[in-house]
Write a protein that holds these residues in place. Structure first.
Motif, mmCIF file in Angstrom:
data_model
loop_
_atom_site.group_PDB
_atom_site.id
_atom_site.type_symbol
_atom_site.label_atom_id
_atom_site.label_comp_id
_atom_site.label_asym_id
_atom_site.label_seq_id
_atom_site.Cartn_x
_atom_site.Cartn_y
_atom_site.Cartn_z
ATOM 1 N N GLU A 10 13.516 2.900 -14.779
ATOM 2 C CA GLU A 10 12.713 2.033 -13.835
ATOM 3 C C GLU A 10 11.130 2.211 -13.806
ATOM 4 N N ARG A 11 10.573 1.295 -13.863
ATOM 5 C CA ARG A 11 8.939 1.369 -13.699
ATOM 6 C C ARG A 11 8.244 1.229 -12.320
ATOM 7 N N PHE A 12 7.174 2.103 -12.071
ATOM 8 C CA PHE A 12 6.477 2.053 -10.805
ATOM 9 C C PHE A 12 5.129 2.373 -11.297
ATOM 10 N N HIS A 13 4.299 1.392 -10.404
ATOM 11 C CA HIS A 13 2.894 1.281 -10.308
ATOM 12 C C HIS A 13 2.553 1.945 -9.176
ATOM 13 N N VAL A 14 1.689 3.002 -9.048
ATOM 14 C CA VAL A 14 1.018 3.622 -8.059
ATOM 15 C C VAL A 14 -0.197 2.811 -7.613
ATOM 16 N N SER A 15 0.057 1.820 -6.917
ATOM 17 C CA SER A 15 -1.029 0.852 -6.551
ATOM 18 C C SER A 15 -1.832 1.131 -5.131
ATOM 19 N N LYS A 16 -2.818 0.579 -5.281
ATOM 20 C CA LYS A 16 -3.802 0.640 -3.993
ATOM 21 C C LYS A 16 -2.821 0.390 -2.658
ATOM 22 N N LEU A 17 -1.910 -0.436 -2.688
ATOM 23 C CA LEU A 17 -1.099 -0.777 -1.457
ATOM 24 C C LEU A 17 -0.152 0.182 -1.231
ATOM 25 N N VAL A 18 0.534 1.107 -2.482
ATOM 26 C CA VAL A 18 1.433 2.213 -2.351
ATOM 27 C C VAL A 18 0.617 3.091 -1.473
ATOM 28 N N TYR A 19 -0.555 3.529 -2.150
ATOM 29 C CA TYR A 19 -1.360 4.567 -1.711
ATOM 30 C C TYR A 19 -1.712 4.579 -0.209
ATOM 31 N N GLU A 20 -2.359 3.362 0.147
ATOM 32 C CA GLU A 20 -2.697 3.318 1.575
ATOM 33 C C GLU A 20 -1.783 3.226 2.483
ATOM 34 N N GLY A 21 -0.735 2.864 1.922
ATOM 35 C CA GLY A 21 0.661 2.553 2.790
ATOM 36 C C GLY A 21 0.954 3.805 3.342
ATOM 37 N N PHE A 22 1.179 4.532 2.390
ATOM 38 C CA PHE A 22 1.772 6.025 2.390
ATOM 39 C C PHE A 22 0.989 6.793 3.606
ATOM 40 N N ILE A 23 -0.480 6.660 3.412
ATOM 41 C CA ILE A 23 -1.491 7.120 4.182
ATOM 42 C C ILE A 23 -1.305 6.619 5.687
ATOM 43 N N SER A 24 -1.096 5.337 5.728
ATOM 44 C CA SER A 24 -1.027 4.746 7.171
ATOM 45 C C SER A 24 -0.050 5.047 7.904
ATOM 46 N N VAL A 25 1.406 5.222 7.081
ATOM 47 C CA VAL A 25 2.464 5.581 7.731
ATOM 48 C C VAL A 25 2.632 7.128 7.936
ATOM 49 N N PHE A 26 2.263 7.911 7.179
ATOM 50 C CA PHE A 26 2.350 9.386 7.305
ATOM 51 C C PHE A 26 0.936 10.228 7.894
ATOM 52 N N GLY A 27 0.014 9.387 7.945
ATOM 53 C CA GLY A 27 -1.254 10.208 8.355
ATOM 54 C C GLY A 27 -1.672 11.524 7.718
ATOM 55 N N ASP A 28 -1.433 11.621 6.352
ATOM 56 C CA ASP A 28 -2.007 12.727 5.362
ATOM 57 C C ASP A 28 -3.108 12.291 4.728
ATOM 58 N N TYR A 29 -4.229 12.685 5.525
ATOM 59 C CA TYR A 29 -5.586 12.415 4.757
ATOM 60 C C TYR A 29 -6.309 13.393 4.181
ATOM 61 N N HIS A 30 -5.398 14.551 3.636
ATOM 62 C CA HIS A 30 -6.032 15.908 3.128
ATOM 63 C C HIS A 30 -7.053 15.469 2.015
#
Length: 137
Positions: A10-30
């Protein structure tokens, strides 16, 4: 149905949407994940993506790509070997390592490769429980 030795890709793209979505949901701003200068000063090319984004890709793969309709992750071990950056294209290679019919458990091993340099960025081993009464394995 799956059997020992079955392979999936399976292929995956680490897109801006994925990145920002992760931060938005989990709040990890390290800073390592959000500040390119901070990350570069520590030897990285740029901001390093959260490793648990890959765990999300594994969850998607198990729930949506395996030919087993009723499945749950019982355990998961992942080793992060190289950093992943924004817009990286990853290939997930999965092999069924073992099938335990008596307890309805399937074990899979996984490798994430960066599509550009073919290097392994993470490897994982998962135990999956089959949750239905029907034998699908």
């Amino acid at each position: 149905m799956v059997k020992v030795g079955d392979k999936f890709v399976e292929r995956f793209h680490v897109s801006k949407l994925v990145y920002e979505g992760f931060i938005s949901v989990f709040g990890d701003y390290h800073q390592l994940h959000t500040d390119a200068e901070y990350a570069v000063a520590r030897g990285f090319q740029s901001k390093v993506m959260h490793g648990n984004i890959l765990c999300g890709f594994l969850s998607y793969f198990v729930g949506m790509c395996l030919p087993i309709s009723e499945v749950i992750i019982l355990s998961q071990e992942i080793k992060f070997r190289r950093p992943v950056y924004l817009n990286d294209e990853l290939v997930l290679e999965v092999v069924v390592q073992d099938v335990h019919d008596s307890v309805n458990v399937v074990e899979i091993v996984c490798k994430f490769r960066n599509l550009v340099d073919k290097m392994i960025v993470a490897s994982a081993k998962l135990s999956l429980g089959i949750t239905s009464d029907q034998k699908e394995i």
